[in-house]
Design a protein around this motif. Structure first.
Motif, PDB file in Angstrom:
ATOM      1  N   HIS A  35     125.712 114.222  30.020  1.00  0.00           N
ATOM      2  CA  HIS A  35     126.525 113.134  29.459  1.00  0.00           C
ATOM      3  C   HIS A  35     127.933 113.064  30.019  1.00  0.00           C
ATOM      4  CE1 HIS A  35     123.285 112.517  26.670  1.00  0.00           C
ATOM      5  NE2 HIS A  35     123.331 113.794  26.346  1.00  0.00           N
ATOM      6  N   HIS A  36     128.212 113.814  31.078  1.00  0.00           N
ATOM      7  CA  HIS A  36     129.539 113.806  31.677  1.00  0.00           C
ATOM      8  C   HIS A  36     129.448 114.350  33.088  1.00  0.00           C
ATOM      9  CE1 HIS A  36     129.688 118.151  31.096  1.00  0.00           C
ATOM     10  NE2 HIS A  36     129.208 117.925  29.898  1.00  0.00           N
ATOM     11  N   PHE A  37     130.513 114.181  33.851  1.00  0.00           N
ATOM     12  CA  PHE A  37     130.564 114.724  35.204  1.00  0.00           C
ATOM     13  C   PHE A  37     130.806 116.223  35.146  1.00  0.00           C
ATOM     14  CE2 PHE A  37     131.882 110.273  35.843  1.00  0.00           C
ATOM     15  CZ  PHE A  37     130.885 109.897  36.738  1.00  0.00           C
ATOM     16  N   GLY A  38     130.339 116.923  36.139  1.00  0.00           N
ATOM     17  CA  GLY A  38     130.565 118.353  36.219  1.00  0.00           C
ATOM     18  C   GLY A  38     129.472 119.147  35.542  1.00  0.00           C
ATOM     19  N   PRO A  39     129.678 120.452  35.468  1.00  0.00           N
ATOM     20  CA  PRO A  39     128.649 121.315  34.887  1.00  0.00           C
ATOM     21  C   PRO A  39     128.508 121.116  33.384  1.00  0.00           C
ATOM     22  CG  PRO A  39     130.594 122.591  35.463  1.00  0.00           C
ATOM     23  CD  PRO A  39     130.827 121.201  35.968  1.00  0.00           C
ATOM     24  N   GLN A  40     127.366 121.534  32.887  1.00  0.00           N
ATOM     25  CA  GLN A  40     127.111 121.517  31.458  1.00  0.00           C
ATOM     26  C   GLN A  40     128.162 122.385  30.757  1.00  0.00           C
ATOM     27  OE1 GLN A  40     123.379 123.437  30.443  1.00  0.00           O
ATOM     28  NE2 GLN A  40     122.978 121.928  28.854  1.00  0.00           N
ATOM     29  N   ARG A  41     128.473 122.059  29.513  1.00  0.00           N
ATOM     30  CA  ARG A  41     129.421 122.841  28.719  1.00  0.00           C
ATOM     31  C   ARG A  41     128.673 123.601  27.627  1.00  0.00           C
ATOM     32  NH1 ARG A  41     132.128 117.687  28.023  1.00  0.00           N
ATOM     33  NH2 ARG A  41     133.488 117.397  29.797  1.00  0.00           N
ATOM     34  N   VAL A  42     129.324 124.603  27.085  1.00  0.00           N
ATOM     35  CA  VAL A  42     128.752 125.331  25.946  1.00  0.00           C
ATOM     36  C   VAL A  42     128.524 124.357  24.795  1.00  0.00           C
ATOM     37  CG1 VAL A  42     129.162 127.147  24.240  1.00  0.00           C
ATOM     38  CG2 VAL A  42     129.729 127.532  26.655  1.00  0.00           C
ATOM     39  N   GLY A  43     129.461 123.429  24.607  1.00  0.00           N
ATOM     40  CA  GLY A  43     129.309 122.421  23.561  1.00  0.00           C
ATOM     41  C   GLY A  43     128.050 121.590  23.721  1.00  0.00           C
ATOM     42  N   ASP A  44     127.647 121.318  24.951  1.00  0.00           N
ATOM     43  CA  ASP A  44     126.407 120.577  25.182  1.00  0.00           C
ATOM     44  C   ASP A  44     125.216 121.353  24.643  1.00  0.00           C
ATOM     45  OD1 ASP A  44     127.871 118.605  26.554  1.00  0.00           O
ATOM     46  OD2 ASP A  44     127.566 119.600  28.482  1.00  0.00           O
ATOM     47  N   LEU A  45     125.241 122.668  24.817  1.00  0.00           N
ATOM     48  CA  LEU A  45     124.157 123.506  24.290  1.00  0.00           C
ATOM     49  C   LEU A  45     124.150 123.502  22.766  1.00  0.00           C
ATOM     50  CD1 LEU A  45     124.486 126.650  26.599  1.00  0.00           C
ATOM     51  CD2 LEU A  45     122.862 124.768  26.830  1.00  0.00           C
ATOM     52  N   LEU A  46     125.337 123.646  22.179  1.00  0.00           N
ATOM     53  CA  LEU A  46     125.436 123.722  20.725  1.00  0.00           C
ATOM     54  C   LEU A  46     125.082 122.401  20.042  1.00  0.00           C
ATOM     55  CD1 LEU A  46     128.745 125.771  20.459  1.00  0.00           C
ATOM     56  CD2 LEU A  46     126.412 126.616  20.105  1.00  0.00           C
ATOM     57  N   LEU A  47     125.399 121.296  20.683  1.00  0.00           N
ATOM     58  CA  LEU A  47     125.151 119.979  20.089  1.00  0.00           C
ATOM     59  C   LEU A  47     123.825 119.371  20.523  1.00  0.00           C
ATOM     60  CD1 LEU A  47     128.769 118.601  20.463  1.00  0.00           C
ATOM     61  CD2 LEU A  47     127.638 119.275  18.336  1.00  0.00           C
ATOM     62  N   THR A  77     140.098 127.030  30.116  1.00  0.00           N
ATOM     63  CA  THR A  77     140.122 126.689  31.542  1.00  0.00           C
ATOM     64  C   THR A  77     138.746 126.248  32.015  1.00  0.00           C
ATOM     65  OG1 THR A  77     141.866 128.321  31.877  1.00  0.00           O
ATOM     66  CG2 THR A  77     140.698 127.569  33.839  1.00  0.00           C
ATOM     67  N   GLU A  78     137.704 126.923  31.540  1.00  0.00           N
ATOM     68  CA  GLU A  78     136.344 126.606  31.965  1.00  0.00           C
ATOM     69  C   GLU A  78     135.725 125.455  31.175  1.00  0.00           C
ATOM     70  OE1 GLU A  78     137.098 129.753  30.724  1.00  0.00           O
ATOM     71  OE2 GLU A  78     137.516 130.718  32.634  1.00  0.00           O
ATOM     72  N   GLU A  79     136.058 125.345  29.903  1.00  0.00           N
ATOM     73  CA  GLU A  79     135.333 124.443  29.016  1.00  0.00           C
ATOM     74  C   GLU A  79     136.016 123.091  28.805  1.00  0.00           C
ATOM     75  OE1 GLU A  79     132.033 123.861  26.194  1.00  0.00           O
ATOM     76  OE2 GLU A  79     132.379 125.168  27.908  1.00  0.00           O
ATOM     77  N   ALA A  80     137.337 123.075  28.761  1.00  0.00           N
ATOM     78  CA  ALA A  80     138.056 121.845  28.408  1.00  0.00           C
ATOM     79  C   ALA A  80     137.980 120.822  29.529  1.00  0.00           C
ATOM     80  CB  ALA A  80     139.507 122.154  28.072  1.00  0.00           C
TER      81      ALA A  80
END
Length: 149
Positions: A35-47, A77-80
């Motif tokens: 749902h966004h550019f760049g790598p998956q985020r931890v938030g993507d996993l949680l949601l 730095t990695e997630e935001a």
């Protein structure tokens, strides 16, 4: 038989579970977010739709039930992402079910133009995103006793 591997990236995360157990380790992320550019985020996993989160740490690899994750902390730095900071900025103090008081920022930017803390917290999300000086904090909605605006 050829085995096909999917390239993954890891990200350090610190969890607090519903029984108070702290866990630290790495989660596995896709190189591209859905749902966004760049790598998956931890938030993507949680949601996302998955119910268990693979976590690799000194204990080996565990499949952690996402419903029992109260907090997940990830390096900012990695997630935001700048898009996460759109909307009205609110300094809040969150009191959790285990008695923690966390001072953080949240950004309310809902499609209908609502930008109040109340509007943000009344979304049907499993986790809410808060920002600490060096971390992104994902708090399970059931972990929040109250929020002071």
């Amino acid at each position: 038989m050829d085995e096909q591997t999917i390239a993954k990236e890891t990200r350090d995360v610190r969890l607090v579970l519903s029984d108070g157990t702290p866990l630290a380790g790495e989660v596995f992320l896709n190189l591209y977010g859905a749902h966004h550019f760049g790598p998956q985020r931890v938030g993507d996993l949680l949601l996302g739709p998955e119910r268990f989160l693979p976590l690799r740490g000194a204990f080996g690899t565990r499949l952690v039930n996402i419903a029992h994750i109260l907090q997940a902390r990830v390096g900012a730095t990695e997630e935001a992402d700048p898009l996460m900071l759109l909307g009205e900025r609110h300094a809040v103090a969150v009191t959790t079910v285990n008695g923690d008081r966390i001072e953080a920022l949240l950004y309310a930017n809902l499609p209908d133009g609502s930008q109040r803390v109340k509007d943000y917290l009344n979304q049907p999300l499993r986790f809410f995103i808060f920002f600490l000086p060096d971390e992104v904090l994902y708090l399970h909605r059931d972990a929040i006793l109250w929020v002071e605006d």
